[in-house]
Every structure is written in structure tokens, then in C-alpha cells.
Write a protein that holds these residues in place. Sequence first.
Motif: not given
Length: 520
Positions: A303-330
Motif C-alpha cells: 500500500p505504501t508503494v502504491t500510494a507513493s507511485l500514484a502521486e506520479l501517475g503510475l499504477h503498480l498493477g497496470r504500469d511497468p515502473i521505471p526504476v534506476e539505482p539510487a544511494v540507499h545505505y552507507t
Amino acid sequence: MRKVEVDLLVIGSGVAGAFAALTATTRGARVLLVTKGALRGGSTCWAQGGIAAPVNGQDDAVHAADTVRAGRGLCDKTTVNVFVREARELVDGLRKAGVPFGQDLTLEGGHSVPRIRHVGDATGWAISSALSTQLVKARAAGLHLLESTFVRNLRVRNGRVVGADLLTPTEPVMVRAGGVLLASGGYGGLFPVTTAPPEGTGDGLALAFRAGAVLRDLEFVQFHPTAVVTGNRARLVTEAARGEGAFLVNAMGERFMSRYDALLELAPRDVVARAIAAERERTGNVFLDLRHLGESFLARRFPTVTASLAELGLHLGRDPIPVEPAVHYTIGGVQTDLHGRTSLPGLYAAGEVASSGLHGANRLASNSLSEGLVFGKRAANAALDDPHPAPDWGEATSVGVADRQVVKAVRQIMGQAAGLIRGEALLRSGLSALDALPPPEVTAEPSIPNLEAGNLRELAPLLLRSALARQESRGGHARVDFPDGTAPMHTIIHRSGQETVLNSVPHTNSTAPPLKRNLC
């Protein structure tokens, strides 16, 4: 300046700091916990995927082997064994503390079996909420909490850390403590695009460095493979999505991970991140495809990812989600032993701020939250058990500040020089660009943003110098000019007087042969 005396000062309210403070309070200690944001701030509440611990006693050895394998020859095996031996009981104890883990265990990259406890995709928030509730209740037992409070500097006497100076919303406070425990998180804020929270400005590492403590392996920065990047913001798509069966496809619609690792989408993060970067360069884009998992399942599980991506107009169950690496943990941090002791008596560290030997060169997914429990508890106990010297307020260590506008320049430099793939020319160029910026200055009454800027300005060249010294590729550090591995070693850096000393020391707790890594 108001003066306060306690047995233990804990800096940071994430899982490591919160659990350390609760541990010490149950022992009857006078504890002060300070956090520069809200009690439920920091990285812990941002964690989506889950928390890892062995399923049962028979899984201890398997979990340890998965951790060591992901760590690319630099894990301290004694530390790993202690971690897996103690993690299960502490993680299961969170359920009794009110964390509503689901009954199913999920799988994530690098794990041999499903062992990840989760609360949907908001596990960190649930853990942070439960521990914060316990912290508030512990006030009745003598625990003191200070929110929106920044640690300006440590105080030292004869080589021992004896306290710190705080900036609270109302007044400065001088603290004298039998032990000071850093649990202040990492330094993802050094980079222009990161999934880390705004609090991640490396404050604990800078405090420790200025006091003379040893920092280790700062060059190891973990890039999460699947972030959705818009401008300078990276929205995380949890590792658990691939654990549930999501596919990675390139711009031509091809699944490609078979070319990079036999574990496919569930390979460790360093492999998947570089594979995605290579496919983006080769084909133009990479997508995370979850459509085959079904809309109702995805809405319920993420639900968290679904809501976050919806803000960008992306639907987790209908759209391929464009992804790329980003700094996450040091991964690098203040060097500690099994009990959170740093190289300075009286100073302890746990969680992302520490380099305990657990993660080696590449953290295994979802080990970080359980790490906070295990080593937060161990550090708190060590701080109370170690002999305390005669009371003394000590001397304040130096404070460096910078104009907050410098931060933008620092991040741009670090993004270019210390990204996913590095090289000598880029690293040296980055050091030269940092040298051209105004150095950290000392001022009598700095603001918190200026102090954060000073910490980032001070840490940036330390990371680049460490990366330049590591002439190999291993885990979260990839060099295009040194694509293979060497004998396992660590980079350590510390301040001696006014000089910064950098050394490479052999890793003595590993049987791993030199690595030959495909940089994709």
C-alpha cells in the motif's frame, strides 16, 4: 548553559538508539536520548521491506552464510555469528511490543529462504511507532527525551569522551555522561539523489572524527537497485517486490538478469544495481514489472508503494515502473567492536553510523533493522558495564560549519565523482572540486543547517580519499580502472592533531579468495 549529568547519552531515536535507551533504562540507568528531529524520525520509519532474522535455530548458519556471501569477503564472521544468534529473539520480541507482523515470511535479494518479517511495506514505521510508544512510557522510569535537539560537539578529557554539548529549541545544554552512544544514522545526504531521509547528514561520523575516533570503509555506499527518480527525489520500491516475483525488463521488454547472475532478480543489491545501470545505458530504460501479480494482491501487499507511485501517475498493477539505482545505505562508519565500543573510550556506536563488521562490503537486504536491535542492546550494556572515570566535564571538540549553499555543490560533486561506477580521474577531480569550496569554519553560534553543512563538507573528502585508496572493486565500491578484487582489506581514516591519517589494513577474519567481479 544548563548542565545535565547522566549515565548514558544516546544520540538518535531510530531502532538502534531507541532500543539502546530502553535497554539501559530497564537496568535503572539515568538515560538521556536526544534526536535532532521527531522521535519517529530518521531512517527506521522509512524502511519498507522488513526485518531479517533466522527462521529457527537451523537457519542460523544459513542466514550467516547469506550475510557473508553478500558482504563480498569483508564481513567479520564473529560479528555475523553473534548477530544471527541474537537477532531472532529480539525481532520476535517486537511482536510482543506491539509490532503487527504478518504471519507469512517473505524473500528478498541475497537470502536463501524466506525469513523477512514484515508489516506490509511499512515495517519500519510500525517498528518506530512501537518503540517510540515504549520510550514515552519509559519516562516514568527516569528516561529523558529531547526532540529537535542537535549535538554540536563531543566533550573529551584525556582521550575519553565524557559528554557533549547540545542545541535544544530553548537553550544550549552541556551533558556529562558515563558513556555516549552514537545511533545517528548514515551519510546518504552527501549525494544529490538518495532514498535516505533528510536527517542523514553524517552528524555522528563527523562528531566522532573530530574527537579522534577511527572511521572505516567510508567508500562502501549501497545503491538500492529499484528507485523511481524524479528530479532530486528517489522513491523506493521495496526489495520485497522482487521477492514476491516482480520482473526486471529493459526498454526492449527483455528480462535480462540471467546475463548477470544465476539468482536473477534476487541477486544481491550490488549486482542488481550495476546490471540495471548497464541495461539503462544499453537500451535506454529499465522497468520493474509487477502486473502479473494482480492488482488486488499488490494493493494489499504494497500500500505504501502504491500510494507513493500514484502521486506520479503510475499504477503498480497496470504500469511497468521505471526504476534506476539510487544511494540507499552507507555501509562505512565509526569502527566498533562486538559491543559497540569505538577506538575512543566512553564513545559507542550502533546502527548505520557504525562499522561493526556485519555488512562487509555490501549489506544483505533487511539486516539493518535487526542490526539496530542487536548492537543497540550490546552497546548500551557495554556502556553501563565499562568502568567510568572520575567525573569531569572535559573539553569541547572543534565545530565546523559551512554555508548551507555549499551543500548543493558538495552533493553535485559527490554524485559525479563517487557514483555507482568510479575511477581515479573522477575521484581526483572530485577532490579538486571540493578543495575549491570554502573549508568548514568555526563560529561561536552556528545554526543547525550550518552545522549539518559543515559535517557534510568535512565527510565528503574523507569518502573520496578512501575510495581512491581502495584500488579494487568489491561490493558497494566499483572501480572501472580496477575491475577485479584484491586481498580483503579495510580503509581506516582518523584525525591525529590537525592531520588526517588514512591507512589500509588487512582483513583478518575472512577465508574468501580475492574477488573477480563483473562490473557489467
